[in-house]
Scaffold this motif. Structure first.
Motif, PDB file in Angstrom:
ATOM      1  N   ALA A  75       2.538  -7.786  -2.080  1.00  0.00           N
ATOM      2  CA  ALA A  75       2.265  -8.166  -0.694  1.00  0.00           C
ATOM      3  C   ALA A  75       1.252  -9.309  -0.615  1.00  0.00           C
ATOM      4  CB  ALA A  75       1.751  -6.955   0.085  1.00  0.00           C
ATOM      5  N   LEU A  76       0.298  -9.323  -1.549  1.00  0.00           N
ATOM      6  CA  LEU A  76      -0.732 -10.358  -1.528  1.00  0.00           C
ATOM      7  C   LEU A  76      -0.268 -11.657  -2.182  1.00  0.00           C
ATOM      8  CD1 LEU A  76      -3.927  -8.303  -2.451  1.00  0.00           C
ATOM      9  CD2 LEU A  76      -3.479  -9.433  -0.273  1.00  0.00           C
ATOM     10  N   ALA A  77       0.310 -11.540  -3.365  1.00  0.00           N
ATOM     11  CA  ALA A  77       0.540 -12.722  -4.197  1.00  0.00           C
ATOM     12  C   ALA A  77       1.973 -12.857  -4.678  1.00  0.00           C
ATOM     13  CB  ALA A  77      -0.413 -12.695  -5.400  1.00  0.00           C
ATOM     14  N   PHE A 203       7.327  -8.611   1.341  1.00  0.00           N
ATOM     15  CA  PHE A 203       6.888  -9.960   1.714  1.00  0.00           C
ATOM     16  C   PHE A 203       6.686 -10.052   3.225  1.00  0.00           C
ATOM     17  CE2 PHE A 203       8.220 -13.048  -1.854  1.00  0.00           C
ATOM     18  CZ  PHE A 203       7.755 -12.172  -2.808  1.00  0.00           C
ATOM     19  N   ASP A 204       5.768 -10.906   3.630  1.00  0.00           N
ATOM     20  CA  ASP A 204       5.647 -11.300   5.031  1.00  0.00           C
ATOM     21  C   ASP A 204       5.227 -12.763   5.070  1.00  0.00           C
ATOM     22  OD1 ASP A 204       2.909 -11.343   4.480  1.00  0.00           O
ATOM     23  OD2 ASP A 204       2.555  -9.370   5.356  1.00  0.00           O
ATOM     24  N   ARG A 205       4.861 -13.265   6.231  1.00  0.00           N
ATOM     25  CA  ARG A 205       4.557 -14.683   6.380  1.00  0.00           C
ATOM     26  C   ARG A 205       3.327 -15.110   5.596  1.00  0.00           C
ATOM     27  NH1 ARG A 205       3.369 -15.376  12.178  1.00  0.00           N
ATOM     28  NH2 ARG A 205       3.383 -17.621  11.732  1.00  0.00           N
ATOM     29  N   HIS A 206       2.471 -14.170   5.239  1.00  0.00           N
ATOM     30  CA  HIS A 206       1.213 -14.512   4.563  1.00  0.00           C
ATOM     31  C   HIS A 206       1.251 -14.240   3.058  1.00  0.00           C
ATOM     32  CE1 HIS A 206      -0.808 -15.064   8.465  1.00  0.00           C
ATOM     33  NE2 HIS A 206      -0.117 -14.008   8.866  1.00  0.00           N
ATOM     34  N   THR A 207       2.376 -13.814   2.530  1.00  0.00           N
ATOM     35  CA  THR A 207       2.493 -13.540   1.097  1.00  0.00           C
ATOM     36  C   THR A 207       2.510 -14.846   0.316  1.00  0.00           C
ATOM     37  OG1 THR A 207       3.700 -11.491   1.495  1.00  0.00           O
ATOM     38  CG2 THR A 207       3.914 -12.477  -0.680  1.00  0.00           C
ATOM     39  N   LEU A 301      -6.264 -10.142   4.690  1.00  0.00           N
ATOM     40  CA  LEU A 301      -6.419  -8.831   5.332  1.00  0.00           C
ATOM     41  C   LEU A 301      -5.506  -8.754   6.544  1.00  0.00           C
ATOM     42  CD1 LEU A 301     -10.291  -8.355   5.144  1.00  0.00           C
ATOM     43  CD2 LEU A 301      -8.550  -7.442   3.613  1.00  0.00           C
ATOM     44  N   ARG A 302      -4.488  -7.939   6.433  1.00  0.00           N
ATOM     45  CA  ARG A 302      -3.519  -7.732   7.487  1.00  0.00           C
ATOM     46  C   ARG A 302      -3.035  -6.293   7.392  1.00  0.00           C
ATOM     47  NH1 ARG A 302      -1.584 -11.095   3.449  1.00  0.00           N
ATOM     48  NH2 ARG A 302       0.454 -10.558   2.551  1.00  0.00           N
ATOM     49  N   PRO A 303      -2.382  -5.752   8.409  1.00  0.00           N
ATOM     50  CA  PRO A 303      -2.044  -4.317   8.395  1.00  0.00           C
ATOM     51  C   PRO A 303      -1.367  -3.852   7.120  1.00  0.00           C
ATOM     52  CG  PRO A 303      -1.587  -5.240  10.550  1.00  0.00           C
ATOM     53  CD  PRO A 303      -1.996  -6.390   9.691  1.00  0.00           C
ATOM     54  N   ARG A 304      -0.455  -4.637   6.588  1.00  0.00           N
ATOM     55  CA  ARG A 304       0.268  -4.223   5.386  1.00  0.00           C
ATOM     56  C   ARG A 304      -0.663  -4.082   4.184  1.00  0.00           C
ATOM     57  NH1 ARG A 304       5.813  -5.291   3.799  1.00  0.00           N
ATOM     58  NH2 ARG A 304       5.990  -6.399   5.784  1.00  0.00           N
ATOM     59  N   THR A 305      -1.470  -5.114   3.926  1.00  0.00           N
ATOM     60  CA  THR A 305      -2.349  -5.086   2.765  1.00  0.00           C
ATOM     61  C   THR A 305      -3.486  -4.081   2.951  1.00  0.00           C
ATOM     62  OG1 THR A 305      -3.617  -6.944   3.656  1.00  0.00           O
ATOM     63  CG2 THR A 305      -1.811  -7.445   2.150  1.00  0.00           C
ATOM     64  N   ILE A 306      -3.961  -3.919   4.173  1.00  0.00           N
ATOM     65  CA  ILE A 306      -5.013  -2.927   4.426  1.00  0.00           C
ATOM     66  C   ILE A 306      -4.489  -1.519   4.148  1.00  0.00           C
ATOM     67  CG2 ILE A 306      -6.438  -1.879   6.217  1.00  0.00           C
ATOM     68  CD1 ILE A 306      -6.722  -4.654   7.469  1.00  0.00           C
ATOM     69  N   ALA A 307      -3.266  -1.239   4.599  1.00  0.00           N
ATOM     70  CA  ALA A 307      -2.680   0.080   4.369  1.00  0.00           C
ATOM     71  C   ALA A 307      -2.486   0.331   2.876  1.00  0.00           C
ATOM     72  CB  ALA A 307      -1.349   0.203   5.111  1.00  0.00           C
ATOM     73  N   TYR A 308      -1.918  -0.659   2.168  1.00  0.00           N
ATOM     74  CA  TYR A 308      -1.746  -0.523   0.722  1.00  0.00           C
ATOM     75  C   TYR A 308      -3.100  -0.334   0.027  1.00  0.00           C
ATOM     76  CZ  TYR A 308       3.183  -1.964   0.802  1.00  0.00           C
ATOM     77  OH  TYR A 308       4.537  -2.037   1.002  1.00  0.00           O
ATOM     78  N   GLY A 309      -4.082  -1.139   0.432  1.00  0.00           N
ATOM     79  CA  GLY A 309      -5.389  -1.067  -0.221  1.00  0.00           C
ATOM     80  C   GLY A 309      -6.085   0.257  -0.005  1.00  0.00           C
ATOM     81  N   LEU A 310      -6.050   0.765   1.231  1.00  0.00           N
ATOM     82  CA  LEU A 310      -6.701   2.055   1.506  1.00  0.00           C
ATOM     83  C   LEU A 310      -6.012   3.188   0.761  1.00  0.00           C
ATOM     84  CD1 LEU A 310      -7.437   1.770   5.351  1.00  0.00           C
ATOM     85  CD2 LEU A 310      -9.062   1.598   3.446  1.00  0.00           C
TER      86      LEU A 310
END
Length: 439
Positions: A75-77, A203-207, A301-310
């Motif tokens: 999701a990040l990279a 993936f999203d627009r910020h990946t 930091l966006r909902p997807r990455t925050i959820a995965y990270g937590l």
């Protein structure tokens, strides 16, 4: 082959990961291998921890953490895993290096392909496959060394005394490495790997992804045609097609993101070198995101990455807590189901139990087993003193007798195993005691 900063990063990742793979089976801590999955003895030594079959939930937990880590980094990279850390990529990079070492760079290999068979061609091709075969065999033996101690496996292989199953799996895994990294290569990524098929769901627009800057590069023309066109405005792309030539999966990144792209960044290195040679700024092909291409800031930091990270932090914290609270003493008690109870000549009642005791600590200990009921009455158990080596699992049949016939038909007993030389090392289990008495 493309040369540049990302190529150097891939080589560094390859050396680090291959070094880790080949060295781990040889590292010992306190006389125990750092990583050894000892299937015959049902013991798993993983970075100082000795896990028993009862601890397999910890291994499953680790697999879940590994999968979630992949989701988070995707999701990040994007597909950084595919480009730099995937075993298929790492071993293919090593095989390509050996191929270049023996047969030369791409133009030399093409010339060798077109040449008729002779002593020179046989020597080159034979040398390449001999090097591949030796490396594949080392890879297969190292894989088996995670299940059989390396200090036993390699001498046994060299002296011809290695066991049949160890030899089979060494050759099987070595042959698989030879086939996948030597011949299939990117075909595994394009047609066999499932990750490429479902990665888009993460993936999203910020990946982070690799993209061609069409606004700057188009319309593309070669340098010769550009010179002939005089002052006519042209894009920065000189249409050299080097980005296609160096791509391991053979895609044209200028046509947009494609699922075959493994984010190895070879096209970025090739394009940057061309831009340097024609006096243009680098970055015609670069790491970017869809949001950045639209003129927006890339958000980590966006909902997807925050959820995965937590969720990742929660799982890691839970794993650490379970390991910290885990007792190195394992105790299982099962009553013999083939007989309800036995009445001895002196009137006492006896039940048989199968007791499994495992010492998962790093030191040998002497244990004793005591049996009591909930009222504190002691039951006779002929276990004696049990000495267990580090990681040893022992199963014994234990007869338990009541000093007098209990009034209850079923009594709950508490089996307590404790180390004589380490009182804090203790474990308790409950089991039923049948006496046949009427309630």
């Amino acid at each position: 082959m493309a040369h540049g900063r990302y190529a150097r990063l891939r080589v560094a990742a390859m050396l680090a990961l291959l070094g880790l793979y080949y060295l781990l089976p040889w590292i010992t801590v306190g006389g125990q291998p750092l990583v050894l999955l000892d299937l015959p003895h049902r013991r798993f030594h993983v970075f100082g921890l000795t896990l028993m079959p009862q601890d397999l939930y910890l291994l499953a937990w680790l697999l879940v953490i590994a999968a979630l880590t992949l989701f988070l980094f995707t999701a990040l990279a994007g597909r950084l895993w595919c480009g730099y850390a995937c075993p298929q990529t790492v071993w293919t990079e090593a095989f390509l290096w050996m191929e270049r070492l023996v047969e030369g760079e791409r133009h030399a290999r093409l010339k060798l392909d077109a040449a008729p068979w002779g002593a020179h061609k046989i020597l080159r091709r034979g040398g390449r496959h001999l090097l591949w075969a030796a490396f594949s065999l080392l890879t297969g033996l190292t894989f088996v060394a995670y299940f059989v101690p390396a200090r036993e496996l390699f001498p046994a292989f060299l002296t011809g005394t290695v066991g049949g199953w160890a030899l089979f799996w060494s050759l099987f895994y070595g042959f698989a490495t030879w086939g996948n990294a030597g011949f299939l290569r990117e075909q595994v990524c394009k047609y066999m790997c499932p990750y490429a098929r479902f990665q888009s769901s993460m993936f999203d627009r910020h990946t982070l992804l690799i993209a061609y800057d069409g606004k700057r590069g188009e319309p593309r023309k070669s340098l010769a045609r550009k010179a002939a066109a005089g002052t006519q405005s042209r894009g920065a792309c000189v249409d050299c097609s080097l980005c296609v030539q160096v791509c391991p999966t053979g895609i044209d990144i200028r046509q947009g993101l494609q699922y075959e792209c493994i984010a190895c960044a070879a096209c970025i290195d090739a394009c940057d070198n061309v831009m340097d040679s024609v006096g243009q700024p680098r970055g015609l092909i670069r790491y970017t995101s869809s949001a950045r291409e639209e003129g927006l800031a890339t958000k980590l930091l966006r909902p997807r990455t925050i959820a995965y990270g937590l969720l990742w932090l929660l799982l890691c914290g839970g794993f650490v807590a379970m390991v910290a609270l885990r007792s190195p003493l394992q105790l299982d008690v099962m009553r013999d189901r083939h007989s309800l109870y036995r009445q001895l000549p002196d009137g006492r009642v006896e039940n048989l139990y199968t007791v499994k005791l495992a010492n998962a600590s790093a030191d040998a200990h002497r244990f004793r087993i005591e049996v009591r009921d909930r009222q504190g009455r002691v039951y006779e158990a002929d276990a004696g003193e049990i000495t267990l080596a580090p990681g040893e699992l022992r199963s014994l049949v234990l007869p338990v007798r009541a000093a007098e016939r209990p009034a209850e038909a079923v009594t709950t007993l508490l089996f307590t195993a404790s180390a004589i030389d380490a009182p804090r090392l203790r474990r308790e289990r409950e089991a039923r005691f049948l006496s046949g008495a009427q309630p």
